[in-house]
Design an enzyme around this catalytic site. Sequence first.
Site, PDB file in Angstrom:
ATOM      1  N   HIS A  11       0.853  -1.184   0.000  1.00 53.48           N
ATOM      2  CA  HIS A  11       0.000   0.000   0.000  1.00 53.48           C
ATOM      3  C   HIS A  11       0.890   1.235   0.000  1.00 53.48           C
ATOM      4  CE1 HIS A  11       0.626   0.834   4.357  1.00 53.48           C
ATOM      5  NE2 HIS A  11       0.620  -0.472   4.478  1.00 53.48           N
ATOM      6  N   HIS A 132      12.983  -3.651   4.689  1.00 52.79           N
ATOM      7  CA  HIS A 132      11.848  -2.789   5.001  1.00 52.79           C
ATOM      8  C   HIS A 132      12.151  -1.843   6.168  1.00 52.79           C
ATOM      9  CE1 HIS A 132       7.414  -2.051   4.921  1.00 52.79           C
ATOM     10  NE2 HIS A 132       7.623  -1.735   6.183  1.00 52.79           N
ATOM     11  N   ASP A 243      -5.980 -13.750  14.268  1.00 52.41           N
ATOM     12  CA  ASP A 243      -6.097 -14.618  13.091  1.00 52.41           C
ATOM     13  C   ASP A 243      -5.288 -14.106  11.914  1.00 52.41           C
ATOM     14  OD1 ASP A 243      -7.123 -17.055  12.322  1.00 52.41           O
ATOM     15  OD2 ASP A 243      -8.942 -16.220  11.417  1.00 52.41           O
ATOM     16  N   ASP A 338       4.703   3.499   4.709  1.00 52.47           N
ATOM     17  CA  ASP A 338       5.406   2.806   3.631  1.00 52.47           C
ATOM     18  C   ASP A 338       5.820   3.725   2.491  1.00 52.47           C
ATOM     19  OD1 ASP A 338       5.297   0.479   5.017  1.00 52.47           O
ATOM     20  OD2 ASP A 338       4.161  -0.649   3.529  1.00 52.47           O
ATOM     21  N   ALA A 427      -1.632  17.267   5.071  1.00 50.47           N
ATOM     22  CA  ALA A 427      -1.625  18.514   4.313  1.00 50.47           C
ATOM     23  C   ALA A 427      -1.027  19.589   5.205  1.00 50.47           C
ATOM     24  CB  ALA A 427      -3.042  18.891   3.905  1.00 50.47           C
TER      25      ALA A 427
END
Length: 612
Positions: A11, A132, A243, A338, A427
Amino acid sequence: MYILGISGYYHDSAACLLHDGEIIAAAQEERFTRIKHDLKFPINAVDYCLSEAGIVASQLDHVVFYDKPFLKFERILETYIAFAPKGFKSFSASLPVWLKDKLFQKTIITKELKSSLGDDVDWNKKLLFSEHHLSHAASAYFPSPFDNAAVLTMDGVGEWTTTSLAIGNRNKLEVHKEIHFPHSLGLLYSALTYYTGFKVNSGEYKIMGLAPYGEPKYVDTIKDNLIDIKEDGSFALDMSFFDYCTGLTMTNEKFDELFGAPPRKPESELTQREMDLAASIQKVTEEVVIKLAKGVAKETGEKNLCLAGGVALNCVANGILLRENIFDKIWIQPAAGDAGGALGAAFGAYHIMLDQPRAPSSGKDKMKGAYLGPSFSPDDIEKSLKDCGAVYSTYTESEIIERTAQALAEGKAVGWMNGRMEFGPRALGGRSIIADPRSPTMQKLLNLKVKYRESFRPFAPSVLREDVAEWFELDVDSPYMLFVADVDKSKRREMTDEEKNLFGIDKLNVPRSEIPSITHVDYSARVQTVHFDTNPRYHKLISRFKELTGCPVLVNTSFNVRGEPIICTAEDAFRCFMGTELDMLIVGETLLLKEDQNASLKENYETKYEFD
């Protein structure tokens, strides 16, 4: 030397270009495609970066991807084996995607570069890969104003790492400690985001905004069952409640039993229970962050701290960390998620892989106010507006500032597109919706009739740096809106006994200060300090508003509606202007009034984008 950093395929795809260690340009792909959190290869952002530098693709020395797909696949494979046979269905569904696309990302990226930038370059030789969390750490340290610093990164998960401690010294950056998947503060926060009915990877900031409406009633439940927190901030999760390792949801039935109900359905009514859950996970997150910071300070002896990773966007925790005075100075990468990995990958390649020197600190960071995206000439803006059918007038800068300040003082909501677009999720006066913070109804108006979003969500103040200490309990630079601080006691309004007894959303419409539209229910605000050297026009506007009203503060929220990426171009600005109840639009030297526009150009923006 030109180095292009890219992030993508999960993403917030983005691209960043360095020239001899200086940031030339950086932008997220979503701003060009108009797809929120766009994950595709960032070809539009890459094209923009090259155009901004005035170079062609063959002049790139290296292209650096922000993580290592093989390590990520190793983690996924080992996780499924560890939990087998549970999760086989989701594993079998994801395996073909990995084998077809993700596992061979070097080949895919090379093909993208060839098809987009030309096949006359041997992209295989120029393509490098970072890890990463090293990308996150590099994005935090190398642009920071420090020669030496401890670097803490916290997010959901990279390849294996979820939390890391590194130490930066000049052009060196070395990772010293890591916490590995599945133990993740970011994923714990996302689990509660999912459980309270919001979207993972975009709704976490809603939890942060909702928390002050609740009581942290579930802190002990979370700490006794979900997370074991050590004194140094290290932690482990009890995976029997989750999960996300093997399934398609964040939590499971055992989690539901612990909190006494299934997850809230998205867009259903918010209850006090969700507010209390939000307050509880926020409190636990703050405890972990503070303990991690104290552990880092004790272990490293460093006086400066840099932060990155998605958790570093939790500005409430950042504000508490600042007030704890664990470090002399704190600097947070404005594109901490990211997208910022693209920037970190480029910096990591330049300084770590290629051992290029890093200039001594000048006392200022290297992010240029985060104004690293596209800007447009007056001629380009006018052509775009004409093509849209807009009715506009052109003025000098001083006239634009005067007319805008007057409109704001009269209570009008203004779309403000000025100079280069910001890099990161905030912003900062480049692509903003601005308004008068003294209005007791402005927050509700902007949320419901301009942003088309939940009424509880707060707005941030832009304040002149020279006036921040008079209006807020803060006296440090906060140019990237990453620290929450309380409104100064002298500006607050004392609540009545009846108002103090209100619960939840009923607190929303009670004015709490002289600037109620940016004062959250707990008297806090997410402060942006505005500096003349990085955004002179925005600084001049707030200064003129101060002359008119005595208030050096504006409401500042991103120029978009719920579910829409922040605007990039004049066309984006005009469409959003016509699709909302904004009164005025400023694009560079042009001014547009809503009443002058052709009503047939109005769009229904309330339902145009998917909910975020």
